[in-house]
Design a protein around this motif. Structure first.
Motif, mmCIF file in Angstrom:
data_model
loop_
_atom_site.group_PDB
_atom_site.id
_atom_site.type_symbol
_atom_site.label_atom_id
_atom_site.label_comp_id
_atom_site.label_asym_id
_atom_site.label_seq_id
_atom_site.Cartn_x
_atom_site.Cartn_y
_atom_site.Cartn_z
ATOM 1 N N VAL A 1 -39.427 29.749 -23.803
ATOM 2 C CA VAL A 1 -40.772 30.190 -23.416
ATOM 3 C C VAL A 1 -41.733 29.009 -23.435
ATOM 4 O O VAL A 1 -42.518 28.817 -22.495
ATOM 5 N N ASN A 2 -41.673 28.190 -24.477
ATOM 6 C CA ASN A 2 -42.545 27.015 -24.551
ATOM 7 C C ASN A 2 -42.282 26.054 -23.405
ATOM 8 O O ASN A 2 -43.215 25.503 -22.818
ATOM 9 N N ASN A 3 -41.017 25.844 -23.078
ATOM 10 C CA ASN A 3 -40.685 24.944 -21.969
ATOM 11 C C ASN A 3 -41.221 25.469 -20.643
ATOM 12 O O ASN A 3 -41.776 24.716 -19.843
ATOM 13 N N TYR A 4 -41.051 26.778 -20.394
ATOM 14 C CA TYR A 4 -41.564 27.360 -19.147
ATOM 15 C C TYR A 4 -43.083 27.260 -19.085
ATOM 16 O O TYR A 4 -43.656 26.930 -18.037
ATOM 17 N N LEU A 5 -43.732 27.544 -20.195
ATOM 18 C CA LEU A 5 -45.187 27.476 -20.253
ATOM 19 C C LEU A 5 -45.677 26.053 -19.986
ATOM 20 O O LEU A 5 -46.581 25.831 -19.165
ATOM 21 N N LEU A 6 -45.074 25.086 -20.651
ATOM 22 C CA LEU A 6 -45.485 23.696 -20.447
ATOM 23 C C LEU A 6 -45.206 23.231 -19.020
ATOM 24 O O LEU A 6 -46.008 22.488 -18.447
ATOM 25 N N ALA A 7 -44.108 23.660 -18.442
ATOM 26 C CA ALA A 7 -43.797 23.289 -17.058
ATOM 27 C C ALA A 7 -44.869 23.817 -16.110
ATOM 28 O O ALA A 7 -45.299 23.107 -15.187
ATOM 29 N N GLU A 8 -45.326 25.048 -16.325
ATOM 30 C CA GLU A 8 -46.376 25.611 -15.479
ATOM 31 C C GLU A 8 -47.691 24.853 -15.650
ATOM 32 O O GLU A 8 -48.404 24.600 -14.671
ATOM 33 N N ILE A 9 -48.006 24.489 -16.876
ATOM 34 C CA ILE A 9 -49.239 23.732 -17.129
ATOM 35 C C ILE A 9 -49.177 22.376 -16.440
ATOM 36 O O ILE A 9 -50.134 21.947 -15.778
ATOM 37 N N VAL A 10 -48.047 21.703 -16.549
ATOM 38 C CA VAL A 10 -47.888 20.389 -15.913
ATOM 39 C C VAL A 10 -47.987 20.525 -14.398
ATOM 40 O O VAL A 10 -48.634 19.710 -13.731
ATOM 41 N N ARG A 11 -47.369 21.558 -13.829
ATOM 42 C CA ARG A 11 -47.465 21.763 -12.375
ATOM 43 C C ARG A 11 -48.912 21.968 -11.955
ATOM 44 O O ARG A 11 -49.366 21.402 -10.954
ATOM 45 N N ASP A 12 -49.642 22.801 -12.699
ATOM 46 C CA ASP A 12 -51.047 23.035 -12.365
ATOM 47 C C ASP A 12 -51.869 21.753 -12.453
ATOM 48 O O ASP A 12 -52.703 21.475 -11.582
ATOM 49 N N LEU A 13 -51.655 20.970 -13.501
ATOM 50 C CA LEU A 13 -52.378 19.708 -13.660
ATOM 51 C C LEU A 13 -52.020 18.730 -12.545
ATOM 52 O O LEU A 13 -52.898 18.046 -11.994
ATOM 53 N N ALA A 14 -50.735 18.650 -12.218
ATOM 54 C CA ALA A 14 -50.300 17.727 -11.163
ATOM 55 C C ALA A 14 -50.870 18.145 -9.815
ATOM 56 O O ALA A 14 -51.280 17.292 -9.015
#
Length: 71
Positions: A26-39
């Motif tokens: 869950v943490n990995n999926y959440l962080l991946a989404e945050i990074v995608r949004d920031l990128a």
């Protein structure tokens, strides 16, 4: 410790490992989404991701792990 007690302890350990693994996913999926949004919000997506990877790699190099390796 008898077989029944050992079995109970093993089951609790297995449950704990499964829960930790689920939380990690869950943490990995959440962080991946945050990074995608920031990128996506950055001026240059590629440069943003490269810079982030370099910063994370530099931090990982300073971890107090055996031979400075992760995993």
């Amino acid at each position: 410790m008898g077989d029944e007690e050992l079995s109970t302890v093993e089951q609790k350990v297995a449950d704990s490992v499964r829960q930790a693994h689920a939380l990690n996913l869950v943490n990995n999926y959440l962080l991946a989404e945050i990074v995608r949004d920031l990128a996506d919000a950055a001026n240059n997506r590629h440069d943003y991701l490269v810079g982030m990877f370099e910063r994370i790699s530099a931090r990982a190099d300073h971890l107090p792990s055996r031979n400075n390796r992760i995993g």
